[in-house]
Design a protein around this motif. Structure first.
Motif, mmCIF file in Angstrom:
data_model
loop_
_atom_site.group_PDB
_atom_site.id
_atom_site.type_symbol
_atom_site.label_atom_id
_atom_site.label_comp_id
_atom_site.label_asym_id
_atom_site.label_seq_id
_atom_site.Cartn_x
_atom_site.Cartn_y
_atom_site.Cartn_z
ATOM 1 N N MET A 177 49.522 43.564 49.863
ATOM 2 C CA MET A 177 49.210 42.746 51.164
ATOM 3 C C MET A 177 48.120 41.552 51.790
ATOM 4 O O MET A 177 48.351 40.777 52.428
ATOM 5 C CB MET A 177 48.198 44.280 51.531
ATOM 6 N N ALA A 178 47.938 41.614 50.369
ATOM 7 C CA ALA A 178 47.111 40.389 50.826
ATOM 8 C C ALA A 178 47.695 38.816 50.091
ATOM 9 O O ALA A 178 47.607 37.727 48.953
ATOM 10 C CB ALA A 178 45.980 39.809 48.862
ATOM 11 N N GLU A 179 48.392 38.188 51.302
ATOM 12 C CA GLU A 179 49.742 37.058 51.349
ATOM 13 C C GLU A 179 49.343 36.715 51.881
ATOM 14 O O GLU A 179 49.945 37.355 53.202
ATOM 15 C CB GLU A 179 50.600 37.907 50.406
ATOM 16 N N GLN A 180 49.558 35.695 52.694
ATOM 17 C CA GLN A 180 49.955 34.298 53.585
ATOM 18 C C GLN A 180 51.950 34.449 53.628
ATOM 19 O O GLN A 180 52.158 34.286 53.008
ATOM 20 C CB GLN A 180 49.666 32.710 53.057
ATOM 21 N N LYS A 181 51.309 35.363 55.096
ATOM 22 C CA LYS A 181 52.971 35.009 55.748
ATOM 23 C C LYS A 181 52.902 34.210 56.748
ATOM 24 O O LYS A 181 51.817 34.167 57.798
ATOM 25 C CB LYS A 181 53.102 36.375 56.088
ATOM 26 N N LYS A 204 54.132 32.762 60.649
ATOM 27 C CA LYS A 204 54.441 34.042 61.917
ATOM 28 C C LYS A 204 55.498 32.951 62.630
ATOM 29 O O LYS A 204 53.932 32.190 63.168
ATOM 30 C CB LYS A 204 53.270 34.027 61.717
ATOM 31 N N ASP A 249 48.718 35.268 67.058
ATOM 32 C CA ASP A 249 47.907 34.396 66.371
ATOM 33 C C ASP A 249 49.110 33.675 65.329
ATOM 34 O O ASP A 249 49.220 34.126 64.126
ATOM 35 C CB ASP A 249 47.063 35.451 65.571
ATOM 36 N N GLY A 298 61.771 34.948 55.047
ATOM 37 C CA GLY A 298 60.409 35.185 54.522
ATOM 38 C C GLY A 298 59.530 35.388 55.864
ATOM 39 O O GLY A 298 58.165 35.716 55.145
ATOM 40 N N MET A 299 59.757 35.177 57.017
ATOM 41 C CA MET A 299 58.483 34.589 57.819
ATOM 42 C C MET A 299 58.805 35.749 58.330
ATOM 43 O O MET A 299 59.228 37.052 58.927
ATOM 44 C CB MET A 299 58.549 33.656 58.675
ATOM 45 N N GLU A 300 58.026 36.543 59.443
ATOM 46 C CA GLU A 300 57.397 37.142 60.063
ATOM 47 C C GLU A 300 57.636 36.704 61.612
ATOM 48 O O GLU A 300 57.074 35.855 62.128
ATOM 49 C CB GLU A 300 56.002 38.074 60.179
ATOM 50 N N VAL A 301 58.636 37.693 62.262
ATOM 51 C CA VAL A 301 59.160 36.798 63.412
ATOM 52 C C VAL A 301 59.094 37.623 64.741
ATOM 53 O O VAL A 301 59.576 39.267 64.690
ATOM 54 C CB VAL A 301 60.594 36.921 63.173
#
Lengths: 314, 132
Positions: B1-5, B7, B56, B33-36
């Motif tokens: 979970m500890a990862e930079q994504k 956004k 954010d 791999g991005m959160e959209v």
């Protein structure tokens, strides 16, 4: 960090949003944040809403939020969607149906990807709930796609859980996982103008009646809605109110909280024990020796485990 | 979970009802791999800025075909500034005539992608902009 905490106390959205990102991305900052946040946190009323894609969860949520806002309740929404297993990315689309409740100053909506978390208590969701409660949100709505154990576990945090489904021909029961049947406090058959709705109500009522209602136990109602037109919404809102009164009458809000914080403490202990005891042990010479003794059938694993633990003083 | 994504918010301001392009981009960024966060059609500047703040996001991608960009984009940029959120990278795509590009960039829109841009170009631009 001080600044973020001050912002959260003042209910500043930017600070709240930044803090959620810290919770998602940065374990060490998250710990410091939670240490500062804990004294501010309150016991919020948590509503979970889950169901298959396309069942109308988000549209229902929007209608519920509107009704609660009319009562002056401040609402935080956590909309959880699965991460893609191949790319790690996610498409978070729950805002599409939110319309103008999304600009209401008393509503805070945050979309979140599961990021490959295993089942159980999802610490990111749990800590975000704490954060939103500290920022002054009274009701917290958690929305998930009810497909996997992961999602069921997330919704299981809630005090009142809504299971949303749509009329389905034939194998209607197949569309509801057994795990979902057990955690539902209210069943909603949305798009009830489609054929088969009444039969679905009947089937679900028979299933929930099997749980055996006594004087104190809650018999989950099965309600029909058409979210887009608002039909059945007053009945659903009343059903949620009744469940809220029920859990308050029997002190279940506190009781649920106790269960959850116990789980949280246990999972934190497990994590720390793993880091401080298990991982060093696995890296030790004794561990390697134990493996070779087992390989040669010189000693059995049960005896070896006891020896390894004794050497570590556990 | 500890990862930079990374956004990204993909939003469609204005009144045109065509979001195929926006959806294709949203999917493409997810595959990278991005959160959209996709907000859907007919978003007001207020809705877009509020969503960007609550979520954010690192990047706002605006898709517009209606020709109202010269009217809507300044309001979005102004609201971002007012909220202290003008550190968010804003990019745009859709149908935006060449002669308007200069003015939009002056407003702070980092990049304008024309029809025919490949998803990889957008992905590369975002990664370079956010991760350096």
């Amino acid at each position: 960090m001080e600044e973020i905490l001050k912002g959260i106390k003042a209910g500043e959205e930017r600070a709240v949003a930044r803090a959620i990102t810290l919770i998602e991305n940065n374990p060490s900052e998250r710990e410091r944040l939670l240490q500062g946040l804990y004294p501010l946190a309150r016991l919020p009323y948590l509503i979970g809403i889950t169901g298959p894609p396309g069942s109308g969860k988000s549209t229902l949520s929007e209608k519920l939020i509107r009704a609660w806002r009319a009562r002056g309740i401040r609402i935080g929404v956590i909309a959880v969607d699965p991460s893609s297993q191949s790319s790690g990315g996610a498409l978070l689309g729950d805002r599409i149906r939110m319309g103008d409740v999304a600009v209401d100053q008393g509503v805070f909506i945050r979309s979140m990807a599961t990021r490959g978390a295993l089942g159980g208590l999802n610490p990111v969701v749990f800590d975000t709930v704490l954060l939103l409660s500290a920022a002054g949100y009274d009701y917290i709505l958690i929305e998930t796609v009810g497909v996997g154990q992961n999602e069921i576990d997330i919704v299981n945090l809630a005090n009142t859980t809504l299971i949303v489904t749509i009329p389905a021909a034939g194998d209607e029961i197949q569309s509801l996982k057994a795990g979902l049947m057990e955690i539902g406090d209210i069943f909603v058959i949305n798009k009830a103008d489609l054929a088969g709705a009444d039969r679905m109500v009947l089937t679900l009522e028979q299933m929930t009646a099997l749980e055996g209602a006594t004087e104190e136990s809650w018999l989950p109602p099965v309600l029909k809605t058409i979210a887009t037109s608002g039909e059945g919404l007053p009945g659903l809102i009343e059903g949620i109110d009744r469940h809220y009164q029920y859990i308050n009458k029997y002190g279940l809000l506190e009781e649920k909280r106790k269960v959850i914080i116990k789980k949280q403490l246990i999972s934190l202990l497990e994590k720390r024990l793993k880091e401080r005891v298990l991982e060093p042990l696995i890296g030790s010479a004794e561990f390697k020796r134990a493996i070779s003794r087992m390989l040669n059938f010189e000693e059995d694993p049960y005896t070896l485990v006891e020896k390894l633990l004794q050497e570590k003083g556990v | 979970m500890a990862e930079q994504k990374i956004k990204v918010l993909i939003a469609k301001p204005g009144l045109d009802g065509h979001d195929r392009g926006a959806r294709v981009i949203a999917r493409g960024l997810r595959e990278a791999g991005m959160e959209v966060v996709y907000t859907g059609l007919r978003q007001t500047p207020e809705q877009i800025v509020r969503a960007a703040i609550q979520e954010d996001v690192d990047v706002i991608g605006l898709s517009i075909l209606s020709g109202a960009h010269s009217y809507l984009f300044p309001e979005i940029m102004e609201r971002l500034k007012k909220e202290g959120a003008d550190d968010i990278t804003v990019i745009a795509g859709g149908i935006i005539p060449e002669q308007d590009v200069g003015a939009l960039k002056e407003l702070g829109v980092k990049m304008i992608f024309n029809p025919g841009t490949s998803i990889q170009e957008v992905v590369d631009f975002i990664k370079k902009e956010i991760q350096g």
